[in-house]
Design an enzyme around this catalytic site. Structure first.
Site, PDB file in Angstrom:
ATOM      1  N   TYR A 143     163.790  46.801 -32.242  1.00  0.00           N
ATOM      2  CA  TYR A 143     163.100  46.209 -33.192  1.00  0.00           C
ATOM      3  C   TYR A 143     163.462  44.443 -32.836  1.00  0.00           C
ATOM      4  O   TYR A 143     163.051  43.698 -33.769  1.00  0.00           O
ATOM      5  CB  TYR A 143     163.364  46.298 -34.565  1.00  0.00           C
ATOM      6  CG  TYR A 143     162.791  47.741 -34.800  1.00  0.00           C
ATOM      7  CD1 TYR A 143     161.512  47.619 -34.916  1.00  0.00           C
ATOM      8  CD2 TYR A 143     163.357  48.846 -35.212  1.00  0.00           C
ATOM      9  CE1 TYR A 143     160.661  48.962 -35.409  1.00  0.00           C
ATOM     10  CE2 TYR A 143     162.786  50.036 -35.588  1.00  0.00           C
ATOM     11  CZ  TYR A 143     161.528  49.984 -35.612  1.00  0.00           C
ATOM     12  OH  TYR A 143     160.698  51.225 -36.095  1.00  0.00           O
TER      13      TYR A 143
ATOM     14  N   ARG B 296     151.602  58.704 -43.293  1.00  0.00           N
ATOM     15  CA  ARG B 296     152.320  57.826 -44.302  1.00  0.00           C
ATOM     16  C   ARG B 296     151.876  58.018 -45.899  1.00  0.00           C
ATOM     17  O   ARG B 296     152.719  57.999 -46.557  1.00  0.00           O
ATOM     18  CB  ARG B 296     151.878  56.219 -43.648  1.00  0.00           C
ATOM     19  CG  ARG B 296     152.942  55.944 -42.582  1.00  0.00           C
ATOM     20  CD  ARG B 296     152.537  54.440 -41.847  1.00  0.00           C
ATOM     21  NE  ARG B 296     153.661  54.223 -40.985  1.00  0.00           N
ATOM     22  CZ  ARG B 296     153.312  53.559 -40.067  1.00  0.00           C
ATOM     23  NH1 ARG B 296     152.115  52.735 -40.128  1.00  0.00           N
ATOM     24  NH2 ARG B 296     154.373  52.925 -39.180  1.00  0.00           N
TER      25      ARG B 296
ATOM     26  N   ASN C  66     158.851  54.217 -43.968  1.00  0.00           N
ATOM     27  CA  ASN C  66     157.568  54.507 -43.933  1.00  0.00           C
ATOM     28  C   ASN C  66     157.259  55.524 -42.978  1.00  0.00           C
ATOM     29  O   ASN C  66     156.329  55.831 -42.392  1.00  0.00           O
ATOM     30  CB  ASN C  66     156.685  53.385 -43.583  1.00  0.00           C
ATOM     31  CG  ASN C  66     156.761  52.716 -42.359  1.00  0.00           C
ATOM     32  OD1 ASN C  66     157.839  53.233 -41.482  1.00  0.00           O
ATOM     33  ND2 ASN C  66     156.150  51.921 -41.823  1.00  0.00           N
TER      34      ASN C  66
ATOM     35  N   GLU D  20     158.495  51.191 -25.094  1.00  0.00           N
ATOM     36  CA  GLU D  20     159.104  51.889 -25.996  1.00  0.00           C
ATOM     37  C   GLU D  20     159.580  53.422 -25.635  1.00  0.00           C
ATOM     38  O   GLU D  20     160.793  53.901 -25.857  1.00  0.00           O
ATOM     39  CB  GLU D  20     158.493  52.110 -27.509  1.00  0.00           C
ATOM     40  CG  GLU D  20     158.435  50.635 -27.951  1.00  0.00           C
ATOM     41  CD  GLU D  20     157.298  50.714 -29.293  1.00  0.00           C
ATOM     42  OE1 GLU D  20     157.297  49.501 -29.873  1.00  0.00           O
ATOM     43  OE2 GLU D  20     156.699  51.723 -29.696  1.00  0.00           O
TER      44      GLU D  20
ATOM     45  N   PHE E 176     162.999  41.006 -42.978  1.00  0.00           N
ATOM     46  CA  PHE E 176     163.383  42.364 -43.425  1.00  0.00           C
ATOM     47  C   PHE E 176     164.000  43.023 -42.190  1.00  0.00           C
ATOM     48  O   PHE E 176     164.214  44.026 -42.106  1.00  0.00           O
ATOM     49  CB  PHE E 176     162.090  43.191 -43.603  1.00  0.00           C
ATOM     50  CG  PHE E 176     161.058  43.073 -42.716  1.00  0.00           C
ATOM     51  CD1 PHE E 176     160.939  43.812 -41.543  1.00  0.00           C
ATOM     52  CD2 PHE E 176     159.980  42.350 -42.688  1.00  0.00           C
ATOM     53  CE1 PHE E 176     159.966  43.910 -40.481  1.00  0.00           C
ATOM     54  CE2 PHE E 176     158.894  42.200 -41.719  1.00  0.00           C
ATOM     55  CZ  PHE E 176     158.906  43.194 -40.724  1.00  0.00           C
TER      56      PHE E 176
ATOM     57  N   LYS F 232     161.186  58.649 -38.676  1.00  0.00           N
ATOM     58  CA  LYS F 232     162.304  57.990 -39.265  1.00  0.00           C
ATOM     59  C   LYS F 232     163.253  58.642 -40.002  1.00  0.00           C
ATOM     60  O   LYS F 232     162.798  59.590 -40.491  1.00  0.00           O
ATOM     61  CB  LYS F 232     161.799  56.771 -39.917  1.00  0.00           C
ATOM     62  CG  LYS F 232     160.832  56.067 -39.056  1.00  0.00           C
ATOM     63  CD  LYS F 232     160.325  54.566 -39.676  1.00  0.00           C
ATOM     64  CE  LYS F 232     159.297  53.689 -38.828  1.00  0.00           C
ATOM     65  NZ  LYS F 232     159.157  52.286 -39.364  1.00  0.00           N
TER      66      LYS F 232
ATOM     67  N   HIS G 265     157.074  55.971 -36.906  1.00  0.00           N
ATOM     68  CA  HIS G 265     156.543  54.773 -36.165  1.00  0.00           C
ATOM     69  C   HIS G 265     155.588  54.998 -35.169  1.00  0.00           C
ATOM     70  O   HIS G 265     155.445  56.106 -34.770  1.00  0.00           O
ATOM     71  CB  HIS G 265     157.851  54.412 -35.213  1.00  0.00           C
ATOM     72  CG  HIS G 265     157.514  53.106 -34.145  1.00  0.00           C
ATOM     73  ND1 HIS G 265     157.180  51.722 -34.490  1.00  0.00           N
ATOM     74  CD2 HIS G 265     157.335  53.223 -32.871  1.00  0.00           C
ATOM     75  CE1 HIS G 265     156.962  51.239 -33.611  1.00  0.00           C
ATOM     76  NE2 HIS G 265     157.053  51.972 -32.557  1.00  0.00           N
TER      77      HIS G 265
ATOM     78  N   THR H 175     150.913  50.647 -42.352  1.00  0.00           N
ATOM     79  CA  THR H 175     152.259  50.485 -42.483  1.00  0.00           C
ATOM     80  C   THR H 175     152.907  50.405 -43.852  1.00  0.00           C
ATOM     81  O   THR H 175     153.671  51.163 -44.293  1.00  0.00           O
ATOM     82  CB  THR H 175     152.591  48.829 -42.014  1.00  0.00           C
ATOM     83  OG1 THR H 175     151.996  48.640 -40.524  1.00  0.00           O
ATOM     84  CG2 THR H 175     154.102  48.579 -42.128  1.00  0.00           C
TER      85      THR H 175
ATOM     86  N   ARG I 248     147.671  55.799 -34.562  1.00  0.00           N
ATOM     87  CA  ARG I 248     147.830  54.719 -35.544  1.00  0.00           C
ATOM     88  C   ARG I 248     146.789  55.177 -36.654  1.00  0.00           C
ATOM     89  O   ARG I 248     146.912  55.069 -37.995  1.00  0.00           O
ATOM     90  CB  ARG I 248     147.375  53.345 -35.183  1.00  0.00           C
ATOM     91  CG  ARG I 248     148.724  52.759 -34.589  1.00  0.00           C
ATOM     92  CD  ARG I 248     148.717  51.412 -33.885  1.00  0.00           C
ATOM     93  NE  ARG I 248     148.735  50.218 -34.689  1.00  0.00           N
ATOM     94  CZ  ARG I 248     149.902  49.875 -35.298  1.00  0.00           C
ATOM     95  NH1 ARG I 248     151.003  50.152 -34.877  1.00  0.00           N
ATOM     96  NH2 ARG I 248     150.070  48.803 -35.905  1.00  0.00           N
TER      97      ARG I 248
HETATM   98  P1  CMP Z   1     157.072  50.190 -37.771  1.00  0.00           P
HETATM   99  O1  CMP Z   1     155.951  50.377 -37.439  1.00  0.00           O
HETATM  100  O2  CMP Z   1     158.082  50.930 -37.144  1.00  0.00           O
HETATM  101  O3  CMP Z   1     157.461  48.650 -37.192  1.00  0.00           O
HETATM  102  C1  CMP Z   1     158.101  47.672 -37.805  1.00  0.00           C
HETATM  103  C2  CMP Z   1     158.664  47.891 -39.076  1.00  0.00           C
HETATM  104  O4  CMP Z   1     159.126  46.894 -39.938  1.00  0.00           O
HETATM  105  C3  CMP Z   1     157.491  48.908 -39.719  1.00  0.00           C
HETATM  106  O5  CMP Z   1     157.358  50.004 -39.412  1.00  0.00           O
HETATM  107  C4  CMP Z   1     158.294  48.761 -41.245  1.00  0.00           C
HETATM  108  O6  CMP Z   1     158.941  49.935 -41.453  1.00  0.00           O
HETATM  109  C5  CMP Z   1     159.120  47.741 -41.220  1.00  0.00           C
HETATM  110  N1  CMP Z   1     158.539  46.586 -42.037  1.00  0.00           N
HETATM  111  C6  CMP Z   1     157.406  45.771 -42.022  1.00  0.00           C
HETATM  112  N2  CMP Z   1     156.958  45.058 -42.917  1.00  0.00           N
HETATM  113  C7  CMP Z   1     158.110  45.372 -43.850  1.00  0.00           C
HETATM  114  C8  CMP Z   1     158.620  44.572 -44.957  1.00  0.00           C
HETATM  115  N3  CMP Z   1     157.810  43.585 -45.745  1.00  0.00           N
HETATM  116  N4  CMP Z   1     159.567  45.061 -45.677  1.00  0.00           N
HETATM  117  C9  CMP Z   1     160.535  45.920 -44.909  1.00  0.00           C
HETATM  118  N5  CMP Z   1     160.063  46.497 -43.825  1.00  0.00           N
HETATM  119  C10 CMP Z   1     159.082  46.242 -43.322  1.00  0.00           C
END
Ligand code: CMP
Length: 139
Positions: A51, A104, A114, A128, A59, A11, A117, A93, A87
């Site tokens: 997304y 992460r 984070n 994807e 968010f 990212k 992905h 996450t 994962r």
């Molecule tokens: P990703 O695995 O790319 O898929 C969805 C993304 O949403 C996740 O990683 C996070 O970066 C983002 N995300 C999930 N929860 C939150 C949150 N509470 N606030 C901001 N971003 C979020």
């Protein structure tokens, strides 16, 4: 049966902070083979589409803005049990909850920014991967 491919993005935060090489090293030493890879930047339209499943989440706007804020590395990775094993390699996450040594835990700054992905299912890995790569770009 578990599939053998997953999809990942390094990212904008991890790219900006100079972690592309270290993350690719973790991916390689984790036993994943890179079958497709590109350095690119998502438009806000493309990030919103990628997304779309999170559209109702509070968010969503922040996520789309962040994911289109700078370049990313997109890749398709191959390994037995790819989705689950990737994962595990990237960790939770929320980096505050990610196991020590995971990507992460090492490179992410917050739940929103984070670092990487990872697809959450074989079906999404396929969707994807096709979103980012044509068949002629997968080896
Ligand atoms: P990703 O695995 O790319 O898929 C969805 C993304 O949403 C996740 O990683 C996070 O970066 C983002 N995300 C999930 N929860 C939150 C949150 N509470 N606030 C901001 N971003 C979020």
């Amino acid at each position: 049966m578990a599939g053998n491919r997953t999809f990942t993005m390094i990212k904008p935060d991890a790219v900006k902070n100079g972690h592309i090489g270290a993350i690719l090293e973790k991916i390689n030493s984790g036993g994943f083979r890179i079958v497709a890879m590109k350095y690119t930047k998502l438009s806000s339209e493309k990030a919103g589409e990628f997304y779309a499943v999170h559209k109702a989440r509070p968010f969503y706007g922040e996520l789309v803005e962040f994911m289109s804020s700078g370049p990313i590395v997109a890749a398709i990775l191959e390994k037995d049990n790819a989705v689950e094993d990737f994962r595990t390699l990237i960790g939770a996450t929320n980096p505050a909850e990610a196991a020590p040594g995971t990507i992460r835990a090492l490179f992410a700054t917050s739940i929103g920014e984070n670092a990487v992905h990872g697809s959450d299912s074989d079906e999404n890995a396929s969707i994807e991967g096709s979103f980012h790569f044509a068949g002629t770009e997968i080896f």
